[in-house]
Motif scaffolding. Structure first.
Motif, PDB file in Angstrom:
ATOM      1  N   ALA A   1     -18.916  50.257  29.338  1.00 49.46           N
ATOM      2  CA  ALA A   1     -19.059  49.890  27.927  1.00 49.46           C
ATOM      3  C   ALA A   1     -19.638  48.490  27.759  1.00 49.46           C
ATOM      4  N   ALA A   2     -19.199  47.540  28.590  1.00 51.41           N
ATOM      5  CA  ALA A   2     -19.715  46.174  28.471  1.00 51.41           C
ATOM      6  C   ALA A   2     -21.208  46.128  28.744  1.00 51.41           C
ATOM      7  N   ALA A   3     -21.668  46.936  29.690  1.00 50.08           N
ATOM      8  CA  ALA A   3     -23.097  46.956  30.014  1.00 50.08           C
ATOM      9  C   ALA A   3     -23.893  47.557  28.867  1.00 50.08           C
ATOM     10  N   ARG A   4     -23.357  48.593  28.238  1.00 51.35           N
ATOM     11  CA  ARG A   4     -24.042  49.205  27.098  1.00 51.35           C
ATOM     12  C   ARG A   4     -24.121  48.231  25.927  1.00 51.35           C
ATOM     13  N   THR A   5     -23.054  47.448  25.757  1.00 54.50           N
ATOM     14  CA  THR A   5     -23.041  46.457  24.678  1.00 54.50           C
ATOM     15  C   THR A   5     -24.093  45.383  24.911  1.00 54.50           C
ATOM     16  N   VAL A   6     -24.207  44.923  26.140  1.00 52.29           N
ATOM     17  CA  VAL A   6     -25.172  43.868  26.457  1.00 52.29           C
ATOM     18  C   VAL A   6     -26.609  44.361  26.303  1.00 52.29           C
ATOM     19  N   ALA A   7     -26.828  45.660  26.460  1.00 51.68           N
ATOM     20  CA  ALA A   7     -28.165  46.230  26.284  1.00 51.68           C
ATOM     21  C   ALA A   7     -28.538  46.380  24.810  1.00 51.68           C
ATOM     22  N   THR A   8     -27.637  46.010  23.927  1.00 55.95           N
ATOM     23  CA  THR A   8     -27.827  46.194  22.494  1.00 55.95           C
ATOM     24  C   THR A   8     -27.953  44.840  21.795  1.00 55.95           C
ATOM     25  N   ALA A   9     -29.039  44.649  21.089  1.00 53.93           N
ATOM     26  CA  ALA A   9     -29.269  43.408  20.343  1.00 53.93           C
ATOM     27  C   ALA A   9     -29.586  43.756  18.897  1.00 53.93           C
ATOM     28  N   ASP A  10     -28.897  43.113  17.986  1.00 56.87           N
ATOM     29  CA  ASP A  10     -29.080  43.361  16.553  1.00 56.87           C
ATOM     30  C   ASP A  10     -28.943  44.844  16.223  1.00 56.87           C
ATOM     31  N   GLY A  11     -27.986  45.491  16.877  1.00 61.35           N
ATOM     32  CA  GLY A  11     -27.686  46.888  16.601  1.00 61.35           C
ATOM     33  C   GLY A  11     -28.623  47.888  17.243  1.00 61.35           C
ATOM     34  N   LYS A  12     -29.588  47.420  18.042  1.00 56.81           N
ATOM     35  CA  LYS A  12     -30.555  48.328  18.664  1.00 56.81           C
ATOM     36  C   LYS A  12     -30.517  48.187  20.186  1.00 56.81           C
ATOM     37  N   VAL A  13     -30.591  49.309  20.863  1.00 50.31           N
ATOM     38  CA  VAL A  13     -30.645  49.295  22.318  1.00 50.31           C
ATOM     39  C   VAL A  13     -32.065  48.910  22.723  1.00 50.31           C
ATOM     40  N   ILE A  14     -32.192  47.798  23.459  1.00 46.18           N
ATOM     41  CA  ILE A  14     -33.523  47.297  23.834  1.00 46.18           C
ATOM     42  C   ILE A  14     -33.819  47.492  25.316  1.00 46.18           C
ATOM     43  N   GLY A  15     -32.823  47.957  26.063  1.00 46.22           N
ATOM     44  CA  GLY A  15     -33.014  48.138  27.489  1.00 46.22           C
ATOM     45  C   GLY A  15     -31.907  48.990  28.060  1.00 46.22           C
ATOM     46  N   VAL A  16     -31.931  49.142  29.365  1.00 46.19           N
ATOM     47  CA  VAL A  16     -30.963  49.954  30.078  1.00 46.19           C
ATOM     48  C   VAL A  16     -30.358  49.091  31.176  1.00 46.19           C
ATOM     49  N   PRO A  17     -29.047  49.159  31.396  1.00 48.15           N
ATOM     50  CA  PRO A  17     -28.453  48.355  32.460  1.00 48.15           C
ATOM     51  C   PRO A  17     -29.161  48.541  33.798  1.00 48.15           C
ATOM     52  N   ALA A  18     -29.459  47.430  34.433  1.00 45.46           N
ATOM     53  CA  ALA A  18     -30.088  47.447  35.754  1.00 45.46           C
ATOM     54  C   ALA A  18     -29.065  47.149  36.840  1.00 45.46           C
ATOM     55  N   LEU A  19     -28.028  46.425  36.467  1.00 48.09           N
ATOM     56  CA  LEU A  19     -26.994  46.008  37.414  1.00 48.09           C
ATOM     57  C   LEU A  19     -25.701  45.804  36.638  1.00 48.09           C
ATOM     58  N   VAL A  20     -24.583  46.223  37.208  1.00 50.99           N
ATOM     59  CA  VAL A  20     -23.279  45.945  36.610  1.00 50.99           C
ATOM     60  C   VAL A  20     -22.421  45.195  37.632  1.00 50.99           C
ATOM     61  N   ASP A  21     -21.574  44.332  37.128  1.00 48.25           N
ATOM     62  CA  ASP A  21     -20.708  43.561  38.009  1.00 48.25           C
ATOM     63  C   ASP A  21     -19.520  43.065  37.200  1.00 48.25           C
ATOM     64  N   ASN A  22     -18.712  42.214  37.774  1.00 45.89           N
ATOM     65  CA  ASN A  22     -17.597  41.583  37.082  1.00 45.89           C
ATOM     66  C   ASN A  22     -17.066  40.474  37.958  1.00 45.89           C
ATOM     67  N   LEU A  23     -16.217  39.651  37.396  1.00 47.65           N
ATOM     68  CA  LEU A  23     -15.575  38.579  38.150  1.00 47.65           C
ATOM     69  C   LEU A  23     -14.170  39.002  38.565  1.00 47.65           C
ATOM     70  N   ALA A  24     -13.832  38.684  39.808  1.00 47.68           N
ATOM     71  CA  ALA A  24     -12.497  38.925  40.340  1.00 47.68           C
ATOM     72  C   ALA A  24     -12.129  37.759  41.247  1.00 47.68           C
ATOM     73  N   LEU A  25     -10.926  37.773  41.752  1.00 48.86           N
ATOM     74  CA  LEU A  25     -10.428  36.710  42.613  1.00 48.86           C
ATOM     75  C   LEU A  25     -10.657  37.088  44.072  1.00 48.86           C
ATOM     76  N   LEU A  26     -11.429  36.278  44.787  1.00 50.75           N
ATOM     77  CA  LEU A  26     -11.640  36.465  46.216  1.00 50.75           C
ATOM     78  C   LEU A  26     -10.847  35.396  46.960  1.00 50.75           C
ATOM     79  N   TYR A  27     -10.194  35.791  48.046  1.00 54.94           N
ATOM     80  CA  TYR A  27      -9.377  34.819  48.780  1.00 54.94           C
ATOM     81  C   TYR A  27      -9.579  34.948  50.281  1.00 54.94           C
ATOM     82  N   ASN A  28      -9.541  33.795  50.941  1.00 57.99           N
ATOM     83  CA  ASN A  28      -9.694  33.695  52.389  1.00 57.99           C
ATOM     84  C   ASN A  28      -8.315  33.859  53.024  1.00 57.99           C
ATOM     85  N   LYS A  29      -8.111  34.976  53.702  1.00 56.78           N
ATOM     86  CA  LYS A  29      -6.795  35.283  54.255  1.00 56.78           C
ATOM     87  C   LYS A  29      -6.354  34.251  55.300  1.00 56.78           C
TER      88      LYS A  29
END
Length: 433
Positions: free
Chosen positions: A137-165
């Motif tokens: 859903a977040a990717a679809r939202t970002v592809a939408t500007a001023d209520g119009k879809v202007i592109g298609v997601p090329a890459l999806v990602d997110n932030l998480a916590l990475l830790y060195n064991k």
């Protein structure tokens, strides 16, 4: 965001796009109305990719041409770096030499949409055959500007916590869990910090770029805040101040946070065993693998059980050249490229998360998570990406102002309240006009 850095000149370019293009020029006509799938067409595709990924893109363009001999796709990175694409597009809009398809960072969507040069894909992606709902859903939202879809997601990602064991084991600190609070994170960062060995518990970019800014948004949302109230800056609310003060406490009070002036140092320091935890995305997994680092991945620390994260989707933006066959062919190519079958040859092949939920059961995804053990956690964490950065003209200006405010606070130069209030005042004209 495959590459979290933004050029300092990006703000100027964004202003040029939204101010000089005169806003949207949409006349309500479908750019692909009357498209003839058999017409001979040549498309220009700016991939925005590094050398290895560009070769994959070229092979896919050739594969599509083999299936559709009447469509030739000229591929190139488009610019020396992905960051430079916005400047190149702006110049192309002025001179009439812009591509049919271009890679774009999601935070450019508002300015590109305001250029008047993008296609309106709203009806196209709504067709059941596109399976638009399979994309986050977040990717679809970002592809939408001023209520119009202007592109298609090329890459999806997110932030998480990475830790060195290894650093956790050496300090005798329990590994992070998906239920950690920010107090848990702060306490662990303090315990992992060792001035004698120049080891820090965590890190943060203070370059003032989007990498600085978007790391704040999950904390803002978890505290009940929002970036904008309509088109008015709202990040300087009590929630925003609390979010930034959470970071300030580690940087200034505890001195457990390494402050990276460039965006480019904290990942290598993490991989070399000098930083215990970073907040980052799936793009980090490749270098972690190459460093042979024993690394774990957990959800973002949360507030009252809210572990919202931020997704930084990038886009394939489709442009209108007043040629129905070019418009139609570019749509068909991107639909093919982002299909579950072909995406497995693209995103999963170059180490990214899959675009579509339907790919989770594919053999290619199984191979991906085997090669990148943290990949499954990042894929599951997409469910915590419940909000998106605003796709309004001027977001880049806002981002730079907020980034500078964060940098000032984390370096002990100003209070969170004063810095965010100043950033909101400076950003108001950019996003409200």
């Amino acid at each position: 965001m495959r590459t979290p850095r933004l050029l300092a000149g990006g703000v100027t370019t964004a202003l040029l796009l939204s101010a000089c293009m005169g806003g949207t020029q949409d006349n309500g006509k479908d750019a692909a109305a009357g498209y003839d799938p058999q017409a001979t067409v040549e498309l220009t595709w700016w991939t925005g990719q590094t050398e290895d990924a560009e070769k994959v893109a070229e092979s896919l363009a050739a594969e599509y041409h083999k299936l559709h001999p009447n469509v030739t796709i000229k591929t190139s990175p488009g610019a020396p770096t992905t960051d430079d694409l916005l400047t190149k597009l702006s110049a192309g809009f002025t001179g009439g030499s812009y591509p049919d398809i271009s890679y774009a960072y999601g935070n450019w969507a508002g300015d590109l949409g305001a250029s008047g040069k993008t296609q309106d894909l709203t009806s196209y992606v709504a067709d059941p055959s596109f399976k638009w709902e399979e994309m986050p859903a977040a990717a679809r939202t970002v592809a939408t500007a001023d209520g119009k879809v202007i592109g298609v997601p090329a890459l999806v990602d997110n932030l998480a916590l990475l830790y060195n064991k290894a650093i956790f084991d050496k300090a005798g600190v329990a590994y992070p869990t998906d239920d950690w609070t920010w107090d848990d994170f702060r306490a662990a960062a303090a315990k992992l910090t060792d001035p004698a060995t120049n080891t820090y518990g965590t890190a943060y970019s203070v370059s003032g770029s989007e990498d600085t800014t978007w790391h704040l948004w999950p904390l803002l949302w978890q505290n009940g805040g929002q970036i904008l109230d309509g088109t008015k800056p709202a990040f300087n609310s009590d929630a925003g101040v609390k979010a930034l003060d959470t970071l300030r406490a580690m940087a200034v009070d505890d001195k457990s946070m390494y402050l990276d002036q460039t965006d480019e140092k904290y990942h290598p320091l993490f991989n070399s065993g000098r930083i215990g935890m970073i907040i980052s995305g799936p793009w980090a997994l490749l270098e972690i693998k190459e460093a042979k680092l024993s690394c774990g991945v957990a959800n973002m620390p949360g507030v009252n059980g809210d572990h919202q994260t931020v997704s930084g989707p990038d886009l394939w933006v489709l442009f209108n050249h007043d040629d129905v066959n070019r418009a139609g062919a570019s749509r068909d190519f991107i639909k093919w490229l982002t299909s579950a079958e072909i995406d497995a040859k693209w995103n999963l092949a170059v180490g990214n998360l899959p675009l579509r939920t339907s790919e989770k059961d594919s053999p290619e995804f199984a191979a991906y998570v085997k090669e990148y053990p943290g990949g499954q956690k990042f894929f599951d964490n997409l469910a915590n990406a419940k909000q998106a950065r605003p796709t309004v003209p001027g977001y880049e200006v806002l981002s730079r102002n907020v980034g500078d405010a964060i940098a000032s606070v984390l370096q002990g130069k100003s209070s969170a309240k004063d810095a965010l209030d100043a950033a909101a005042k400076k950003s108001a004209d950019a996003v409200e006009n």
